[in-house]
Design a protein around this motif. Structure first.
Motif, PDB file in Angstrom:
ATOM      1  N   ALA A  56       0.867  -1.174   0.000  1.00 36.14           N
ATOM      2  CA  ALA A  56       0.000   0.000   0.000  1.00 36.14           C
ATOM      3  C   ALA A  56       0.903   1.223   0.000  1.00 36.14           C
ATOM      4  O   ALA A  56       1.874   1.283   0.756  1.00 36.14           O
ATOM      5  CB  ALA A  56      -0.904   0.014   1.222  1.00 36.14           C
ATOM      6  N   ILE A  57       0.613   2.151  -0.880  1.00 32.39           N
ATOM      7  CA  ILE A  57       1.356   3.407  -0.948  1.00 32.39           C
ATOM      8  C   ILE A  57       0.464   4.492  -0.361  1.00 32.39           C
ATOM      9  O   ILE A  57      -0.649   4.709  -0.848  1.00 32.39           O
ATOM     10  CB  ILE A  57       1.744   3.746  -2.395  1.00 32.39           C
ATOM     11  N   ASP A  58       0.956   5.136   0.682  1.00 28.99           N
ATOM     12  CA  ASP A  58       0.194   6.180   1.371  1.00 28.99           C
ATOM     13  C   ASP A  58      -1.232   5.727   1.663  1.00 28.99           C
ATOM     14  O   ASP A  58      -2.211   6.402   1.360  1.00 28.99           O
ATOM     15  CB  ASP A  58       0.223   7.484   0.563  1.00 28.99           C
ATOM     16  N   LYS A  59      -1.314   4.510   2.208  1.00 33.55           N
ATOM     17  CA  LYS A  59      -2.563   3.893   2.686  1.00 33.55           C
ATOM     18  C   LYS A  59      -3.542   3.474   1.582  1.00 33.55           C
ATOM     19  O   LYS A  59      -4.716   3.240   1.838  1.00 33.55           O
ATOM     20  CB  LYS A  59      -3.255   4.802   3.688  1.00 33.55           C
ATOM     21  N   ARG A  60      -3.044   3.358   0.354  1.00 32.73           N
ATOM     22  CA  ARG A  60      -3.893   2.878  -0.741  1.00 32.73           C
ATOM     23  C   ARG A  60      -3.227   1.657  -1.368  1.00 32.73           C
ATOM     24  O   ARG A  60      -2.042   1.705  -1.697  1.00 32.73           O
ATOM     25  CB  ARG A  60      -4.066   3.957  -1.797  1.00 32.73           C
ATOM     26  N   HIS A  61      -4.004   0.598  -1.522  1.00 31.08           N
ATOM     27  CA  HIS A  61      -3.445  -0.612  -2.123  1.00 31.08           C
ATOM     28  C   HIS A  61      -2.801  -0.275  -3.455  1.00 31.08           C
ATOM     29  O   HIS A  61      -3.323   0.540  -4.220  1.00 31.08           O
ATOM     30  CB  HIS A  61      -4.530  -1.674  -2.318  1.00 31.08           C
ATOM     31  N   ALA A  62      -1.652  -0.913  -3.711  1.00 31.12           N
ATOM     32  CA  ALA A  62      -0.903  -0.623  -4.933  1.00 31.12           C
ATOM     33  C   ALA A  62      -0.447  -1.915  -5.587  1.00 31.12           C
ATOM     34  O   ALA A  62      -0.093  -2.876  -4.909  1.00 31.12           O
ATOM     35  CB  ALA A  62       0.307   0.246  -4.605  1.00 31.12           C
ATOM     36  N   ARG A  63      -0.460  -1.910  -6.908  1.00 30.67           N
ATOM     37  CA  ARG A  63       0.036  -3.062  -7.672  1.00 30.67           C
ATOM     38  C   ARG A  63       1.560  -3.038  -7.704  1.00 30.67           C
ATOM     39  O   ARG A  63       2.193  -2.020  -7.420  1.00 30.67           O
ATOM     40  CB  ARG A  63      -0.521  -3.005  -9.079  1.00 30.67           C
ATOM     41  N   ALA A  64       2.131  -4.149  -8.123  1.00 31.21           N
ATOM     42  CA  ALA A  64       3.594  -4.271  -8.190  1.00 31.21           C
ATOM     43  C   ALA A  64       4.211  -3.266  -9.150  1.00 31.21           C
ATOM     44  O   ALA A  64       5.347  -2.829  -8.938  1.00 31.21           O
ATOM     45  CB  ALA A  64       3.982  -5.692  -8.592  1.00 31.21           C
ATOM     46  N   ASP A  65       3.476  -2.856 -10.178  1.00 25.77           N
ATOM     47  CA  ASP A  65       4.031  -1.922 -11.150  1.00 25.77           C
ATOM     48  C   ASP A  65       3.751  -0.454 -10.804  1.00 25.77           C
ATOM     49  O   ASP A  65       4.067   0.446 -11.573  1.00 25.77           O
ATOM     50  CB  ASP A  65       3.528  -2.234 -12.558  1.00 25.77           C
ATOM     51  N   ALA A  66       3.177  -0.215  -9.616  1.00 27.46           N
ATOM     52  CA  ALA A  66       2.872   1.153  -9.194  1.00 27.46           C
ATOM     53  C   ALA A  66       4.154   1.937  -8.926  1.00 27.46           C
ATOM     54  O   ALA A  66       5.077   1.422  -8.294  1.00 27.46           O
ATOM     55  CB  ALA A  66       2.005   1.137  -7.942  1.00 27.46           C
ATOM     56  N   ILE A  68       6.663   4.498  -7.110  1.00 24.47           N
ATOM     57  CA  ILE A  68       6.838   4.868  -5.706  1.00 24.47           C
ATOM     58  C   ILE A  68       7.314   6.317  -5.532  1.00 24.47           C
ATOM     59  O   ILE A  68       7.432   6.789  -4.418  1.00 24.47           O
ATOM     60  CB  ILE A  68       7.800   3.906  -4.986  1.00 24.47           C
ATOM     61  N   ALA A  69       7.561   7.017  -6.619  1.00 24.84           N
ATOM     62  CA  ALA A  69       8.033   8.397  -6.543  1.00 24.84           C
ATOM     63  C   ALA A  69       7.052   9.240  -5.736  1.00 24.84           C
ATOM     64  O   ALA A  69       5.845   9.190  -5.959  1.00 24.84           O
ATOM     65  CB  ALA A  69       8.201   8.975  -7.942  1.00 24.84           C
ATOM     66  N   GLY A  70       7.563   9.989  -4.791  1.00 23.52           N
ATOM     67  CA  GLY A  70       6.748  10.873  -3.984  1.00 23.52           C
ATOM     68  C   GLY A  70       6.022  10.201  -2.830  1.00 23.52           C
ATOM     69  O   GLY A  70       5.330  10.872  -2.062  1.00 23.52           O
ATOM     70  N   ALA A  71       6.164   8.896  -2.684  1.00 22.90           N
ATOM     71  CA  ALA A  71       5.486   8.189  -1.591  1.00 22.90           C
ATOM     72  C   ALA A  71       6.069   8.611  -0.249  1.00 22.90           C
ATOM     73  O   ALA A  71       7.279   8.721  -0.099  1.00 22.90           O
ATOM     74  CB  ALA A  71       5.613   6.685  -1.763  1.00 22.90           C
ATOM     75  N   ARG A  72       5.188   8.847   0.699  1.00 24.40           N
ATOM     76  CA  ARG A  72       5.634   9.131   2.064  1.00 24.40           C
ATOM     77  C   ARG A  72       5.723   7.839   2.876  1.00 24.40           C
ATOM     78  O   ARG A  72       6.532   7.732   3.787  1.00 24.40           O
ATOM     79  CB  ARG A  72       4.669  10.103   2.731  1.00 24.40           C
ATOM     80  N   GLU A  73       4.865   6.872   2.533  1.00 27.24           N
ATOM     81  CA  GLU A  73       4.783   5.639   3.303  1.00 27.24           C
ATOM     82  C   GLU A  73       4.433   4.481   2.378  1.00 27.24           C
ATOM     83  O   GLU A  73       3.537   4.599   1.548  1.00 27.24           O
ATOM     84  CB  GLU A  73       3.693   5.819   4.364  1.00 27.24           C
ATOM     85  N   ILE A  74       5.158   3.391   2.537  1.00 34.05           N
ATOM     86  CA  ILE A  74       4.834   2.168   1.795  1.00 34.05           C
ATOM     87  C   ILE A  74       4.744   1.037   2.808  1.00 34.05           C
ATOM     88  O   ILE A  74       5.678   0.814   3.580  1.00 34.05           O
ATOM     89  CB  ILE A  74       5.880   1.849   0.704  1.00 34.05           C
ATOM     90  N   ALA A  75       3.612   0.349   2.812  1.00 33.36           N
ATOM     91  CA  ALA A  75       3.380  -0.750   3.726  1.00 33.36           C
ATOM     92  C   ALA A  75       3.399  -2.058   2.958  1.00 33.36           C
ATOM     93  O   ALA A  75       2.934  -2.142   1.824  1.00 33.36           O
ATOM     94  CB  ALA A  75       2.031  -0.575   4.419  1.00 33.36           C
ATOM     95  N   PHE A  76       3.944  -3.083   3.598  1.00 36.51           N
ATOM     96  CA  PHE A  76       4.014  -4.415   3.002  1.00 36.51           C
ATOM     97  C   PHE A  76       3.330  -5.409   3.929  1.00 36.51           C
ATOM     98  O   PHE A  76       3.516  -5.377   5.140  1.00 36.51           O
ATOM     99  CB  PHE A  76       5.475  -4.839   2.822  1.00 36.51           C
ATOM    100  N   PHE A  77       2.547  -6.295   3.335  1.00 38.39           N
ATOM    101  CA  PHE A  77       1.847  -7.290   4.116  1.00 38.39           C
ATOM    102  C   PHE A  77       1.628  -8.531   3.284  1.00 38.39           C
ATOM    103  O   PHE A  77       1.616  -8.472   2.044  1.00 38.39           O
ATOM    104  CB  PHE A  77       0.515  -6.745   4.653  1.00 38.39           C
TER     105      PHE A  77
END
Length: 83
Positions: A56-66, A68-77
């Motif tokens: 999830a990038i900045d609390k929004r689910h993200a695909r593998a090809d999303a 990451i530029a400008g991301a403040r937070e990336i979560a992995f689960f």
């Protein structure tokens, strides 16, 4: 950026979160996972499931090809199942 780890990803990495800056050339979630895998055996073990790991990038689910530029937070689960 802040990296957050949940469930068994957290257990394998050995921490819940950390600050990190991806090197130049790492521009997607998939590339970030590959970079993290190279950071040591605990990361290799945590991300060995590769594409099965969710992000999830900045609390929004993200695909593998999303990107990451400008991301403040990336979560992995890990993948989740319903019940």
């Amino acid at each position: 950026m802040k990296l957050l780890y949940f469930a068994w990803v957290r257990e394998r990495v050995g921490r819940a979160e950390e600050e990190a800056e991806a090197p130049a050339g790492v521009s997607t979630v998939a590339e970030l996972i590959e970079w993290l895998r190279g950071r040591g055996p605990e990361y290799e073990h945590a991300f060995e499931a590769g594409p099965a790991i969710r992000a999830a990038i900045d609390k929004r689910h993200a695909r593998a090809d999303a990107p990451i530029a400008g991301a403040r937070e990336i979560a992995f689960f890990p993948p989740m199942t319903g019940g």
